[in-house]
Structures are given as C-alpha cells and as structure tokens.
Design a protein around this motif. Structure first.
Motif, mmCIF file in Angstrom:
data_model
loop_
_atom_site.group_PDB
_atom_site.id
_atom_site.type_symbol
_atom_site.label_atom_id
_atom_site.label_comp_id
_atom_site.label_asym_id
_atom_site.label_seq_id
_atom_site.Cartn_x
_atom_site.Cartn_y
_atom_site.Cartn_z
ATOM 1 N N ALA A 104 25.306 35.453 71.446
ATOM 2 C CA ALA A 104 25.396 35.102 70.028
ATOM 3 C C ALA A 104 24.155 34.335 69.576
ATOM 4 C CB ALA A 104 26.650 34.277 69.776
ATOM 5 N N ALA A 105 23.693 33.398 70.393
ATOM 6 C CA ALA A 105 22.507 32.615 70.031
ATOM 7 C C ALA A 105 21.267 33.503 69.963
ATOM 8 C CB ALA A 105 22.304 31.486 71.038
ATOM 9 N N ARG A 106 21.142 34.421 70.911
ATOM 10 C CA ARG A 106 20.000 35.353 70.900
ATOM 11 C C ARG A 106 20.007 36.187 69.622
ATOM 12 N NH1 ARG A 106 16.355 38.108 74.007
ATOM 13 N NH2 ARG A 106 16.870 36.948 75.891
ATOM 14 N N LEU A 107 21.163 36.762 69.288
ATOM 15 C CA LEU A 107 21.257 37.608 68.096
ATOM 16 C C LEU A 107 21.080 36.790 66.818
ATOM 17 C CD1 LEU A 107 24.202 39.921 69.206
ATOM 18 C CD2 LEU A 107 21.807 40.604 68.852
ATOM 19 N N ALA A 108 21.565 35.556 66.821
ATOM 20 C CA ALA A 108 21.381 34.698 65.643
ATOM 21 C C ALA A 108 19.902 34.407 65.419
ATOM 22 C CB ALA A 108 22.161 33.402 65.817
ATOM 23 N N ALA A 109 19.150 34.264 66.499
ATOM 24 C CA ALA A 109 17.704 34.037 66.364
ATOM 25 C C ALA A 109 17.032 35.228 65.686
ATOM 26 C CB ALA A 109 17.082 33.784 67.737
ATOM 27 N N GLU A 116 21.886 30.033 56.497
ATOM 28 C CA GLU A 116 22.758 29.898 57.663
ATOM 29 C C GLU A 116 22.219 28.854 58.638
ATOM 30 O OE1 GLU A 116 24.975 34.183 58.261
ATOM 31 O OE2 GLU A 116 22.815 34.101 58.638
ATOM 32 N N ILE A 117 20.922 28.824 58.794
ATOM 33 C CA ILE A 117 20.320 27.806 59.667
ATOM 34 C C ILE A 117 20.503 26.421 59.069
ATOM 35 C CG2 ILE A 117 18.142 26.979 60.647
ATOM 36 C CD1 ILE A 117 17.276 29.966 60.786
ATOM 37 N N ASP A 118 20.351 26.326 57.747
ATOM 38 C CA ASP A 118 20.598 25.038 57.076
ATOM 39 C C ASP A 118 22.054 24.609 57.273
ATOM 40 O OD1 ASP A 118 17.998 24.863 56.204
ATOM 41 O OD2 ASP A 118 18.426 25.692 54.203
ATOM 42 N N ALA A 119 22.966 25.579 57.222
ATOM 43 C CA ALA A 119 24.387 25.264 57.399
ATOM 44 C C ALA A 119 24.649 24.737 58.805
ATOM 45 C CB ALA A 119 25.238 26.501 57.128
ATOM 46 N N LEU A 120 23.963 25.288 59.800
ATOM 47 C CA LEU A 120 24.099 24.789 61.169
ATOM 48 C C LEU A 120 23.641 23.329 61.253
ATOM 49 C CD1 LEU A 120 22.814 27.831 63.282
ATOM 50 C CD2 LEU A 120 25.139 26.897 63.279
ATOM 51 N N ARG A 121 22.554 23.032 60.571
ATOM 52 C CA ARG A 121 22.057 21.643 60.573
ATOM 53 C C ARG A 121 23.059 20.716 59.874
ATOM 54 N NH1 ARG A 121 16.488 24.077 59.596
ATOM 55 N NH2 ARG A 121 15.404 23.816 61.586
ATOM 56 N N ALA A 152 29.776 29.609 63.391
ATOM 57 C CA ALA A 152 28.667 29.882 62.476
ATOM 58 C C ALA A 152 27.553 30.655 63.178
ATOM 59 C CB ALA A 152 28.129 28.572 61.897
ATOM 60 N N ILE A 153 27.269 30.304 64.416
ATOM 61 C CA ILE A 153 26.264 31.043 65.180
ATOM 62 C C ILE A 153 26.717 32.478 65.391
ATOM 63 C CG2 ILE A 153 25.189 31.284 67.467
ATOM 64 C CD1 ILE A 153 24.976 28.255 67.586
#
Length: 231
Positions: A104-109, A116-121, A152-153
């Motif tokens: 999941a982390a690889r595909l999210a990258a 979406e990255i802001d939401a993770l933060r 979320a990821i």
C-alpha cells in the motif's frame, strides 16, 4: 471475575439500500474494530437483536457470517463467543499485514495526490496531540487515528482489491485485544515511523515507502508479542 457485558452500537439505521442482515453484520464488525467486543465475549442472538432494535433473523444471518469468517465460535449452549487468536495465528496475521502495508505504501508513493498527503500529515498531527490526554483515552484515540492513517494510505494506493483485503485484515486485528499503544514508548516511536512513511510517499520513493512500512509493522509485532507475554 465476570467479564463485562459486550456492547454494540445503537439501533441499525434503515434505508440506504443496505439489506438488514448486511447492516447488522457491518455493525458487529465495527463493534469488533472499536473494541466493544473482545476475545471471549459472548454474543447471543436475542441480546444483539434487542441492542440493535432488529428481529433475530438478520442477527442470525450476521452471526453466521461472522462464524464462517472465523471471528466467532460456538460456546456450547451459550451462543457464540469472540475467538481468541493463538500465537501462530498472530504471527501469520502480522506477516500478511507487513506485506499488504508495504504494498500500500509503495502504491501510495505512485498515486497519492497532494491533498491526500496533506491529509496524512493532518492525521499524524492529531495522533501526536492525542498524547496530551489521559493514558486510557490516549491509547484509544491513537488506535483510532492509527487505523485512519493506514486506511488513508490504502485508499491513496488506488487498488480496490488491496483496500478490501486490508479492511478484512483490520477485523482480525480487532480480535487481538489491547492496542500496542499501551506499550511504553510505542506512541513516540510509531509517530516517527509514520512521519518517515509520509515523507517517502511525498518524495514518490516507492522502494523506501515500502521498506519503512514493513519495518513499522515488524515493530508493531514486537510490541504485540510483549503484550501477549503479559497475558
């Protein structure tokens, strides 16, 4: 010492095109994830039906589905009980979780949008702010935000099959009992691991994101085994 009575949520909401049996099933799965039901808790049709304000037929259907998935098992004439996973099942569960979270982390990258990255933060900021609450509430809130972080990821990975498999895995994780955030030092180390994963995703570094996510789950397993040793 008698176990506390297990509680699910309130009545099932009608409408929305969801069959009643499916709605009851989802409600029970959510109760498992929230820790309302834990290993060894008893589930009786009549009690669940009264609590959710439905008839026993959709409850029977939902409990049958939980049994088919292995989340509950017969308890003689006492209805069903939530299963307690043995150590080999715990190790197998975390092995799969490591693989899936890494993917999941690889595909999210590769696919995550800037919002979406802001939401993770934002989730991670809330995760750290939870440390200001009392110990019991801190662990519950961190566990909730941790689920939100990983969900979320998975959504950002843009793979519906991975997303579905991850949701089912979360149901199994709910059977493990107390969150690993009750282990001394785990909240702060987890925060650092989350931050590193976010930055790898933001940098579009799939290799690093996967490595960090897998290491994060291995550390979570280490803490889980600590908890199991105390039981």
């Amino acid at each position: 010492m008698a176990r506390r009575p297990a509680k699910a949520g309130g009545s099932i909401a009608r409408g929305g095109g969801v069959a009643l049996g499916e709605a009851v099933f989802r409600s029970l799965c959510e109760a498992l994830q929230a820790g309302s039901y834990r290993a060894g808790d008893r589930l009786r049709e009549e009690e669940v039906a009264q609590r959710l304000k439905v008839s026993r037929t959709p409850v029977r259907e939902a409990l049958g589905r939980l049994a088919a998935r292995g989340f509950v098992e017969p308890a003689g004439g006492r209805g069903l009980i939530v299963r307690n996973l043995d150590i080999s099942e715990v190790l197998e569960l975390y092995a799969m979780r490591e693989i899936m979270e890494g993917a999941a982390a690889r595909l999210a990258a590769e696919h995550a949008s800037a919002p979406e990255i802001d939401a993770l933060r934002d989730i991670e900021q809330a995760f750290m702010e939870a440390s200001a609450t009392d110990a019991a509430e801190m662990a519950r809130e961190m566990a909730r935000l941790n689920r939100a972080f990983h969900e979320a990821i998975c959504r950002a990975a843009r793979n519906r099959y991975l997303d579905n498999a991850s949701r089912e895995l979360q149901d199994w994780i709910a059977l493990l009992g107390p969150t690993t955030f009750t282990v001394s030092g785990r909240p702060s180390t987890s925060h650092g691991e989350h931050q590193a994963i976010i930055e790898a995703i933001a940098a579009r570094d799939g290799d690093k994101a996967e490595q960090l996510a897998r290491a994060h789950i291995r550390e979570a397993l280490r803490c889980r085994l600590k908890l199991l040793q105390k039981q």
